[in-house]
Design a protein around this motif. Structure first.
Motif, short mmCIF file in Angstrom:
data_model
loop_
_atom_site.label_atom_id
_atom_site.label_comp_id
_atom_site.label_asym_id
_atom_site.label_seq_id
_atom_site.Cartn_x
_atom_site.Cartn_y
_atom_site.Cartn_z
N LEU A 1 0.83 -1.21 0.00
CA LEU A 1 0.00 0.00 0.00
C LEU A 1 0.86 1.26 0.00
N CYS A 2 1.91 1.25 0.81
CA CYS A 2 2.78 2.43 0.88
C CYS A 2 3.50 2.66 -0.45
N ARG A 3 3.82 1.58 -1.16
CA ARG A 3 4.50 1.74 -2.45
C ARG A 3 3.58 2.32 -3.52
N ARG A 4 2.26 2.20 -3.31
CA ARG A 4 1.31 2.69 -4.31
C ARG A 4 0.98 4.16 -4.16
N ARG A 5 1.56 4.82 -3.19
CA ARG A 5 1.25 6.24 -2.98
C ARG A 5 1.71 7.07 -4.16
N GLU A 6 1.35 8.36 -4.16
CA GLU A 6 1.68 9.24 -5.29
C GLU A 6 3.18 9.29 -5.55
N GLN A 7 3.99 9.23 -4.49
CA GLN A 7 5.44 9.18 -4.64
C GLN A 7 5.92 7.87 -4.01
N PRO A 8 5.70 6.75 -4.70
CA PRO A 8 5.96 5.45 -4.11
C PRO A 8 7.44 5.18 -3.90
N THR A 9 7.74 4.34 -2.93
CA THR A 9 9.10 3.88 -2.71
C THR A 9 9.42 2.83 -3.76
N PRO A 10 10.53 2.97 -4.49
CA PRO A 10 10.87 1.95 -5.47
C PRO A 10 11.20 0.63 -4.78
N ALA A 11 11.05 -0.45 -5.50
CA ALA A 11 11.37 -1.75 -4.92
C ALA A 11 12.88 -1.93 -4.79
N HIS A 12 13.63 -1.22 -5.64
CA HIS A 12 15.07 -1.42 -5.68
C HIS A 12 15.74 -0.10 -6.06
N LEU A 13 16.84 0.22 -5.39
CA LEU A 13 17.52 1.49 -5.65
C LEU A 13 19.03 1.28 -5.55
N LEU B 1 22.55 3.51 -5.39
CA LEU B 1 23.22 4.80 -5.24
C LEU B 1 24.71 4.52 -5.13
N GLY B 2 25.45 4.86 -6.20
CA GLY B 2 26.87 4.57 -6.17
C GLY B 2 27.11 3.08 -6.01
N ASP B 3 27.86 2.69 -4.98
CA ASP B 3 28.13 1.27 -4.75
C ASP B 3 27.21 0.66 -3.70
N ILE B 4 26.13 1.36 -3.38
CA ILE B 4 25.14 0.83 -2.44
C ILE B 4 23.92 0.34 -3.21
N ASP B 5 23.55 -0.90 -2.96
CA ASP B 5 22.39 -1.52 -3.60
C ASP B 5 21.36 -1.82 -2.51
N ILE B 6 20.17 -1.21 -2.64
CA ILE B 6 19.14 -1.34 -1.60
C ILE B 6 17.93 -2.07 -2.17
N ASP B 7 17.57 -3.18 -1.54
CA ASP B 7 16.38 -3.95 -1.90
C ASP B 7 15.35 -3.68 -0.81
N PHE B 8 14.36 -2.82 -1.11
CA PHE B 8 13.43 -2.39 -0.07
C PHE B 8 12.50 -3.50 0.44
N PRO B 9 11.86 -4.29 -0.43
CA PRO B 9 10.96 -5.33 0.09
C PRO B 9 11.67 -6.35 0.98
N ARG B 10 12.92 -6.65 0.66
CA ARG B 10 13.67 -7.66 1.42
C ARG B 10 14.49 -7.05 2.55
N HIS B 11 14.47 -5.72 2.68
CA HIS B 11 15.27 -5.04 3.70
C HIS B 11 16.73 -5.50 3.61
N ARG B 12 17.27 -5.44 2.41
CA ARG B 12 18.62 -5.95 2.15
C ARG B 12 19.48 -4.83 1.58
N VAL B 13 20.64 -4.59 2.19
CA VAL B 13 21.56 -3.54 1.75
C VAL B 13 22.92 -4.16 1.49
N VAL B 14 23.43 -3.93 0.26
CA VAL B 14 24.75 -4.42 -0.11
C VAL B 14 25.59 -3.22 -0.53
#
Length: 224
Positions: A115-127, A129-142
């Protein structure tokens, strides 16, 4: 993400709040419509979890009123009323999702994140930034190929900063979005979590302090 749970059963409300907090949400509780209305008036929520059979009325009345006022905050009905007519009424009055008690906490968490991802400015599933890889649904940061172990609160703060990369996020915004009414805004709770994040993410630093304002992650603050 900050959630308001409107539930008159104190035991169940506390269990739901504890479960959602362990999943990284900030959670406020309201046992009735009057208190819920007051909290909604003074706080910004990413989602509402609403029971129907409340001491001072049907939770659907609150949802319908907020929709008529133009408020689009996502709403999940969490109720024992499992009839087809009940579910249809929930959607017709403005609910976005409907989950019947008894329920499994992992399903509630998954539905709220969706539901939160469907908002007008949704959080992407994956992002990335530089050498940081963030998987939001899995709460995984590499970072740099190494998995970084973050607490739910640390991940929540990183999520907010990362999805607003290049924009300064104030301490008050972080508290509003990542902590609930149990937080102590006057304490150094934000600085402590930021310090832990910096330590766990490693060098070079990716979170910059903007003195007197807040914190920021740049669009390209470090070499990939």
């Amino acid at each position: 993400m900050r959630i308001l749970v409107i539930e008159d059963d104190e035991r169940l409300g506390n269990e739901v709040a504890a479960g959602l907090r362990s999943a990284g949400f900030a959670v406020d509780l309201a046992p009735n419509l009057v208190e819920a209305d007051l909290k909604i008036a003074v706080n910004t929520y990413d989602c509402l979890v609403v029971d129907r059979g409340l001491p001072d009325g049907d939770g659907l009345a609150l949802v319908a009123t907020k929709r008529q006022a133009g408020q689009r905050v996502p709403v999940l009905m969490l109720t024992a009323r499992d009839g087809l007519a009940d579910r249809i009424a929930g959607f017709e009055h403005g609910a976005d999702d409907y989950l019947v008690k008894p329920f499994a906490l992992p399903e509630l968490v998954a539905r709220l994140r969706a539901l939160c991802r469907r908002r007008e400015q949704p959080t992407p599933a994956h992002l990335v930034l530089g050498d940081i890889d963030i998987d939001f649904p899995r709460h995984r940061v590499v970072r740099a190929g190494i998995l970084r172990s973050l607490t739910a609160k640390e991940f929540g703060v990183l999520e907010l900063l990362a999805t607003r990369a290049g924009t300064v996020v104030s301490r008050s915004e972080l508290i509003e979005c990542c902590w609930d009414e149990m937080a102590e805004p006057a304490s150094n709770v934000v600085d402590a979590v930021i310090a832990q994040l910096r330590r766990k993410l490693g060098a070079p630093p990716v979170i910059e302090t903007v003195r007197g304002t807040g914190f920021v992650i740049g669009h390209q603050p470090f070499a990939p």
